[in-house]
Structure formats: C-alpha cells, structure tokens
Design a protein around this motif. Structure first.
Motif, PDB file in Angstrom:
ATOM      1  N   PRO A 194      -6.695   5.771 -66.545  1.00 32.25           N
ATOM      2  CA  PRO A 194      -6.181   7.108 -66.910  1.00 32.25           C
ATOM      3  C   PRO A 194      -5.673   7.921 -65.728  1.00 32.25           C
ATOM      4  O   PRO A 194      -4.744   8.713 -65.855  1.00 32.25           O
ATOM      5  CB  PRO A 194      -7.383   7.776 -67.583  1.00 32.25           C
ATOM      6  N   GLY A 195      -6.298   7.733 -64.574  1.00 33.09           N
ATOM      7  CA  GLY A 195      -5.894   8.509 -63.405  1.00 33.09           C
ATOM      8  C   GLY A 195      -6.278   7.811 -62.122  1.00 33.09           C
ATOM      9  O   GLY A 195      -6.954   6.771 -62.130  1.00 33.09           O
ATOM     10  N   ALA A 196      -5.863   8.403 -61.003  1.00 35.00           N
ATOM     11  CA  ALA A 196      -6.146   7.805 -59.707  1.00 35.00           C
ATOM     12  C   ALA A 196      -7.646   7.756 -59.425  1.00 35.00           C
ATOM     13  O   ALA A 196      -8.129   6.826 -58.778  1.00 35.00           O
ATOM     14  CB  ALA A 196      -5.431   8.592 -58.608  1.00 35.00           C
ATOM     15  N   LEU A 197      -8.387   8.760 -59.916  1.00 33.88           N
ATOM     16  CA  LEU A 197      -9.833   8.761 -59.704  1.00 33.88           C
ATOM     17  C   LEU A 197     -10.486   7.565 -60.375  1.00 33.88           C
ATOM     18  O   LEU A 197     -11.412   6.951 -59.827  1.00 33.88           O
ATOM     19  CB  LEU A 197     -10.439  10.064 -60.225  1.00 33.88           C
ATOM     20  N   ASP A 198     -10.011   7.202 -61.551  1.00 31.99           N
ATOM     21  CA  ASP A 198     -10.579   6.056 -62.273  1.00 31.99           C
ATOM     22  C   ASP A 198     -10.320   4.755 -61.520  1.00 31.99           C
ATOM     23  O   ASP A 198     -11.217   3.902 -61.407  1.00 31.99           O
ATOM     24  CB  ASP A 198      -9.973   5.974 -63.673  1.00 31.99           C
ATOM     25  N   LEU A 199      -9.099   4.603 -60.989  1.00 31.66           N
ATOM     26  CA  LEU A 199      -8.800   3.412 -60.192  1.00 31.66           C
ATOM     27  C   LEU A 199      -9.628   3.404 -58.913  1.00 31.66           C
ATOM     28  O   LEU A 199     -10.160   2.357 -58.512  1.00 31.66           O
ATOM     29  CB  LEU A 199      -7.305   3.376 -59.861  1.00 31.66           C
ATOM     30  N   GLN A 200      -9.754   4.553 -58.291  1.00 31.10           N
ATOM     31  CA  GLN A 200     -10.564   4.667 -57.075  1.00 31.10           C
ATOM     32  C   GLN A 200     -12.005   4.246 -57.340  1.00 31.10           C
ATOM     33  O   GLN A 200     -12.597   3.466 -56.576  1.00 31.10           O
ATOM     34  CB  GLN A 200     -10.537   6.112 -56.576  1.00 31.10           C
ATOM     35  N   GLN A 201     -12.588   4.743 -58.419  1.00 27.89           N
ATOM     36  CA  GLN A 201     -13.980   4.427 -58.739  1.00 27.89           C
ATOM     37  C   GLN A 201     -14.155   2.953 -59.075  1.00 27.89           C
ATOM     38  O   GLN A 201     -15.166   2.341 -58.710  1.00 27.89           O
ATOM     39  CB  GLN A 201     -14.458   5.314 -59.887  1.00 27.89           C
ATOM     40  N   ALA A 202     -13.175   2.362 -59.766  1.00 32.07           N
ATOM     41  CA  ALA A 202     -13.266   0.937 -60.095  1.00 32.07           C
ATOM     42  C   ALA A 202     -13.251   0.094 -58.820  1.00 32.07           C
ATOM     43  O   ALA A 202     -14.024  -0.872 -58.693  1.00 32.07           O
ATOM     44  CB  ALA A 202     -12.105   0.548 -61.011  1.00 32.07           C
ATOM     45  N   LEU A 203     -12.380   0.457 -57.880  1.00 34.76           N
ATOM     46  CA  LEU A 203     -12.319  -0.289 -56.614  1.00 34.76           C
ATOM     47  C   LEU A 203     -13.588  -0.095 -55.800  1.00 34.76           C
ATOM     48  O   LEU A 203     -14.105  -1.044 -55.196  1.00 34.76           O
ATOM     49  CB  LEU A 203     -11.101   0.159 -55.814  1.00 34.76           C
TER      50      LEU A 203
END
Length: 412
Positions: free
Chosen positions: A275-284
């Motif tokens: 959904p957003g950059a924060l979600d990708l950041q947290q997944a990584l």
C-alpha cells in the motif's frame, strides 16, 4: 530566489569546483558558497539544460517543485537549499552527497564480476522507503495531505555517501521533468524503465507509483537486470498487460521470501502492491531480521571506500580508503556462485569483459570463462534467460552486442 549575477565558473553566488555528472535535465557540479565571515559551504549545483530553461512550462513547474523541495527535511533526502536564475541559467543548489550513485555502485561491482549482497540491497531500499514515506505523508498547514510523490526513483537518483548514508536526490527537478515529460530521449527511456505501468498509461502518480519504482530498483540489484517493459493499462482501465517475470525465475539464488517482497512491489496492478513505502520498508526490515541480514551504515561505507578506492586516491583521500573488501561481500560471492551452479544448464561461449583487480581477482577473471546459457521452454512471449558465473558478462547474439549483461532476459 538567489541574486542574479553570473560569471565564468560561477552560477549566482556559487563558485563551481568540478563537474559531477550529467542527466537528461541538468548538469551537476560540486560548488562552494561563501557566506558571512568567510564561511564556505560545499554544495551540489544542478544547472538545468538551456532548452528546458527556455521552456516556460518547465520553468513554471520547476519553480513550484523547487519551492516544495526546499520545505523537505529528512535524513534520506538530499536537502534543497536554493534555486534561481542567473544570467539566463536556471539552477538548483542542494546538499552535496559525498559518494557515488547506486547506479555507479551496481556497475562497478558488475565490472568485477561481483553483485551487491541482498543484505546491502535491502538496507539501501529500507532507507529509500523511509525518505519516500516522509514525502508521501507530508501535510499542509491545515493538516491536509499534500499528495506528493518523487516520480523518479531509480539507481541514478539514489546517492550513497562514503559514510554509508543513503539519499534520494533530484526531487524538485524530477517532479518538474515528470510533469512535462522533459529530458533527452535516452534519459526518458531510462526513467520509464522504472515507471509503474499505470503512469505509462497517463494515470496520475501516487504513493504506489514510487513503491513500484523502489521495487524495480531492488529487482535490478538482485537479478542484475530489468525485464523488458511489459505492463500497460487496458483501455477500460481495469487491467494491465503482462506482469514482470517472478524474481526467482530470473534470479533463483535470491531467497524466496525476499523475492516475494519484490514481486509484490512490482505488481502491475496498483492494488496488488504494497500500500505504501512504509509497508515495503517494514517487509524488508522484517526479512533482514529473520535472516540475520542487518547491514549498518558503517558496513556500507566500507564497501564504497573499497570499491571506489581509486577515486578517493585521485582526490588525495588515501587515509579513507578501505584496504580489503567487506567480509559480507566475499561471503555473498561464494554463496551466489554456489547457488548459480545449482541452477545452470548448457554452457555455450559468450564474450566476457572482466577487469583484473590484483592477483585475487585475476583468478576470478580466469574462472569467468565458464558461462551458462539457460534456455527455458518457449512460452507465449518467447524469452531466453542468460546466466553467467559470476554475473556481469556482456551478452552478444550473432556477434552483435545486445548491451545487456548477465543475468539477462532476452526476447526469443
């Protein structure tokens, strides 16, 4: 805007020191600005190309975007200090990031037959996502979302300092150029390689657009190449063309969990992405924690000071040079080669260009003649996957340079 005075070697109040690089929209220089009491500040000045500076539409968008960029303040964004016109020259002054672009890092490693370890790649993209999340969630004085996006996330706009800091650059220029679709043909083509399919179809950019671009950067770092452009919005706006090949099909050595994170980021349908950059950041970040793959700024900086030792030495900065490659790089090199061997097929000869770097890397160059051409059964789009051990081989077809390097996905 800054006062309008210009002279040879100067733009406004900035004295140019050396040329840093060139893009489709601007030429970048290291410069010095002298302030009160003789205080000198090192900055990066981007001089907009004359054709764009003469375009009223671009100037209008550039002015608005530069003003917006000056309001940004985040550790993973290069700070914009000033912009203006001097003697007909349109320019923007920003924080000088003392180090290479991610594109330069990727290319330098490939020339040595090496690849960026996934832990480093994830570390860099976590930082990029932090900067993007900050941009995406900014509000105005009334608390209303500004709806800003970067619009030009790619390896060339991600800069790394020799201390290991990660900075997104060119926010104002990138946004103005994207609004006008401005720049030279080569850079426009390069920019579109990381562009979400809905934007290529004319849909307005949003946070998921930048998520796609960040995912595309990570895909390229891990696979060594980007697939041919595929996704396009259908006329009814309901669906897209073909998706990118799953990362593990192109790069089977990548951890499946990490590959799934990347595949979701580059999903052709925006609703299927993070959904957003924060979600990708947290997944990584979660993947790094589960794999014990945390990388520090200090480790990243050491890699850069080793990889660009010659550049530092030429600048008289010999004390900053790292004498040996980081242990994590060597560990990944061995693991990567082992994983590559498990997924190899037939072995035709391909031309190979690998610089000799000392006695150790000379041995790697000798071993690099063992290449692998892995041809899968033709599918609908008839593609051929080309691998080599190590990665980074130049690919020639019938004596013609394809300008691709392994691992590569070529049309059949």
């Amino acid at each position: 805007m800054a006062p309008s005075h210009s002279s040879p070697g100067c733009i406004g109040r900035y004295r140019l020191v050396r040329r840093l690089g060139y893009s489709g929209t601007a030429e970048a220089f290291e410069a010095r600005a002298e302030g009160a009491a003789g205080i000198v500040k090192r900055v990066c000045v981007e001089r907009i190309h004359p054709a764009l500076a003469a375009d009223p539409t671009f100037v209008h968008h550039f002015t608005a975007e530069a003003q917006a960029a000056m309001a940004l303040s985040h550790g993973n964004l290069a700070q914009v200090f000033d912009f203006g016109q001097a003697g007909g020259v349109l320019y923007l002054a920003m924080e000088l990031v003392d180090g290479p672009s991610l594109s330069e890092v990727h290319l330098a490693l490939r020339r040595l037959g090496l690849a960026l370890p996934p832990a480093y790649a994830a570390h860099i993209l976590v930082a990029v996502c932090k900067g993007l999340h900050y941009i995406h969630t900014l509000t105005d004085a009334a608390g209303r979302p500004r709806g800003w996006t970067h619009r030009d996330v790619r390896p060339q706009t991600i800069r790394l300092s020799y201390e290991g800091q990660v900075k997104l650059v060119d926010f104002g220029i990138a946004a103005a150029a994207a609004r006008c679709d401005a720049g030279d043909g080569a850079v426009l083509s390069e920019r579109r390689a990381y562009l979400a399919p809905e934007c290529a179809a004319g849909v307005a950019a949003n946070a998921r657009t930048d998520v796609f671009a960040a995912g595309a950067v990570l895909y390229e770092l891990l696979a060594g190449t980007l697939p041919p452009a595929t996704g396009r919005l259908e006329p009814d706006g309901s669906a897209f063309g073909g998706a990118w090949p799953p990362l593990n099909e192109i790069a089977p050595w990548v951890d499946p969990k990490l590959a799934e994170i990347v595949d979701r980021a580059v999903a052709p349908l925006p609703a299927a992405r993070w959904p957003g950059a924060l979600d990708l950041q947290q997944a990584l970040a979660t993947w790094c924690a589960e794999q014990g793959a945390w990388t520090t700024d200090e480790e990243l900086g050491a890699l850069l000071r080793w990889l660009f030792a010659a550049r530092l030495q030429e600048a008289g900065r010999t004390t900053e040079v790292a004498g040996a490659p980081p242990a994590r790089l060597l560990e990944w090199k061995a693991a990567f080669h082992a994983a590559s061997r498990r997924h190899t097929g037939r072995r035709p000869r391909l031309r190979r260009a690998l610089p000799l770097v000392g006695v150790i890397l000379a041995a790697v160059a000798a071993a690099a003649s063992l290449l692998v051409w892995s041809v899968r059964r033709p599918v609908a789009d008839r593609t051929v996957r080309v691998l080599s051990q190590p990665a980074g081989a130049a690919v020639f077809v019938d004596g013609r340079d394809t300008h691709a390097t392994t691992p590569a996905l070529l049309p059949g």
